[in-house]
Design a protein around this motif. Structure first.
Motif, PDB file in Angstrom:
ATOM      1  N   GLY A  39       0.791  -1.206  -0.154  1.00 56.68           N
ATOM      2  CA  GLY A  39      -0.085   0.036   0.018  1.00 56.68           C
ATOM      3  C   GLY A  39       0.662   1.248  -0.084  1.00 56.68           C
ATOM      4  N   THR A  40       0.208   2.057   0.997  1.00 57.41           N
ATOM      5  CA  THR A  40       1.169   3.416   0.983  1.00 57.41           C
ATOM      6  C   THR A  40       2.644   3.300   1.276  1.00 57.41           C
ATOM      7  OG1 THR A  40      -1.100   4.060   2.081  1.00 57.41           O
ATOM      8  CG2 THR A  40       0.645   5.895   1.984  1.00 57.41           C
TER       9      THR A  40
ATOM     10  N   ASN B 207       5.154   2.980   6.797  1.00 56.81           N
ATOM     11  CA  ASN B 207       5.856   2.199   7.706  1.00 56.81           C
ATOM     12  C   ASN B 207       7.300   1.925   6.868  1.00 56.81           C
ATOM     13  OD1 ASN B 207       4.714   1.431  10.378  1.00 56.81           O
ATOM     14  ND2 ASN B 207       3.171   1.067   9.135  1.00 56.81           N
TER      15      ASN B 207
ATOM     16  N   ILE C 215       4.097  -6.092  11.183  1.00 54.70           N
ATOM     17  CA  ILE C 215       3.054  -5.436  12.137  1.00 54.70           C
ATOM     18  C   ILE C 215       1.938  -5.527  11.731  1.00 54.70           C
ATOM     19  CG2 ILE C 215       3.567  -3.496  10.613  1.00 54.70           C
ATOM     20  CD1 ILE C 215       4.276  -1.867  13.524  1.00 54.70           C
ATOM     21  N   HIS C 216       0.850  -5.534  12.715  1.00 48.26           N
ATOM     22  CA  HIS C 216      -0.683  -5.554  12.484  1.00 48.26           C
ATOM     23  C   HIS C 216      -1.047  -4.506  13.591  1.00 48.26           C
ATOM     24  CE1 HIS C 216      -4.440  -7.384  11.640  1.00 48.26           C
ATOM     25  NE2 HIS C 216      -4.633  -7.328  12.774  1.00 48.26           N
TER      26      HIS C 216
ATOM     27  N   LEU D 255      -1.535   4.081  13.834  1.00 51.04           N
ATOM     28  CA  LEU D 255      -0.388   4.273  12.756  1.00 51.04           C
ATOM     29  C   LEU D 255       0.794   5.012  13.479  1.00 51.04           C
ATOM     30  CD1 LEU D 255       0.526   3.569   9.789  1.00 51.04           C
ATOM     31  CD2 LEU D 255      -0.625   5.641   9.273  1.00 51.04           C
TER      32      LEU D 255
ATOM     33  N   GLU E  22       2.749   2.509  15.390  1.00 49.43           N
ATOM     34  CA  GLU E  22       3.654   1.817  14.500  1.00 49.43           C
ATOM     35  C   GLU E  22       4.795   2.449  13.982  1.00 49.43           C
ATOM     36  OE1 GLU E  22       1.486  -0.137  11.362  1.00 49.43           O
ATOM     37  OE2 GLU E  22      -0.494   0.169  12.208  1.00 49.43           O
TER      38      GLU E  22
HETATM   39  C1  GRF Z   1      -0.386  -0.546   8.890  1.00 46.67           C
HETATM   40  O1  GRF Z   1      -1.366  -0.151   9.793  1.00 46.67           O
HETATM   41  C2  GRF Z   1      -0.016  -2.070   9.254  1.00 46.67           C
HETATM   42  O2  GRF Z   1      -0.127  -2.311  10.624  1.00 46.67           O
HETATM   43  C3  GRF Z   1      -0.511  -3.000   8.520  1.00 46.67           C
HETATM   44  O3  GRF Z   1      -0.741  -2.316   7.230  1.00 46.67           O
HETATM   45  C4  GRF Z   1      -0.776  -0.699   7.438  1.00 46.67           C
HETATM   46  C5  GRF Z   1       0.165  -0.435   6.515  1.00 46.67           C
HETATM   47  O4  GRF Z   1       0.334   1.011   6.423  1.00 46.67           O
HETATM   48  N1  GRF Z   1       0.048  -4.322   8.247  1.00 46.67           N
HETATM   49  P1  GRF Z   1       1.392   1.635   5.525  1.00 46.67           P
HETATM   50  O5  GRF Z   1       1.478   1.129   4.145  1.00 46.67           O
HETATM   51  O6  GRF Z   1       2.752   1.478   6.061  1.00 46.67           O
HETATM   52  O7  GRF Z   1       1.056   3.307   5.734  1.00 46.67           O
END
Ligand code: GRF
Length: 188
Positions: free
Chosen positions: A11-12, A15, A106-107, A174, A177
């Motif tokens: 995705g974005t 992290n 990471i969840h 987030l 995280e």
């Molecule tokens: C995070 O919330 C992570 O915990 C999950 O997916 C999301 C990813 O967000 N596994 P990003 O792409 O790092 O913004």
């Protein structure tokens, strides 16, 4: 000896970005991100990595089942830790076996609650909200062949207010995280 990481993101990639930037800015950490892998050619994470001059690899379904190209790339770059950061495909057995206890995820919730297939992104935070939980948080865990089931390395919680929306919960989680993932990865 420095640790060499491959990030996997669908995705974005916020992290992933935090990890790349942190370890570049702090070479004394001895952690180097050497590759970003995505299953989605339009993922923001790929663009973010490319902007930073980081090698990227897009995996296709056909290769994912066997993993020849992927394993070759990981091997060529001498990757010793795979860090999933919002990667949505289930990790296949060959990869778990090739990197035993060397794949982490990471969840955005306190596992074992709110995990498993379909529990990702806003679905997680909406379920937390609907259940009226007084806290949520993050879970960093080793990856096995099932979604969100490997052994837990680290958890951190945030208190929730009854008025918090799912979006507000998502934002706070987030932030947590971003503050913690690199630290835990560094310590592995
Ligand atoms: C995070 O919330 C992570 O915990 C999950 O997916 C999301 C990813 O967000 N596994 P990003 O792409 O790092 O913004």
């Amino acid at each position: 000896m420095s640790k060499r990481i491959a990030l996997f993101a669908s995705g974005t990639g916020s992290n992933a970005r935090v990890l790349i930037d942190r370890f570049r800015e702090h070479p004394e950490d001895g952690v180097e991100v050497v590759l970003l892998v995505s299953n989605k050619s339009t993922a923001g994470a790929l663009m973010m990595a490319a902007e930073r001059g980081l090698p990227t690899l897009v995996v296709k379904r056909a290769d994912w089942t066997e993993g020849k190209e992927l394993l070759r790339a990981l091997d060529a770059l001498r990757v010793d830790l795979i860090v999933l950061a919002g990667f949505l495909w289930l990790i296949p057995a060959y990869l778990v076996q090739a990197y035993p206890n060397k794949i982490v995820n990471i969840h955005p919730a306190l596992l074992p609650k709110y995990g498993g297939k379909g529990m990702y992104g806003r679905h997680v935070h909406e379920a937390v909200k609907a259940a009226g939980e007084v806290e949520s948080g993050i879970t960093i865990h080793y990856v096995d062949e099932n979604y969100d089931e490997g052994s837990i390395i680290y958890q951190a919680a945030v208190r929730l207010d009854p008025e918090d929306t799912a979006e507000q919960i998502a934002e706070r989680v987030l932030r947590l995280e971003h503050g913690n993932y690199w630290r835990v990865v560094y310590g592995l």
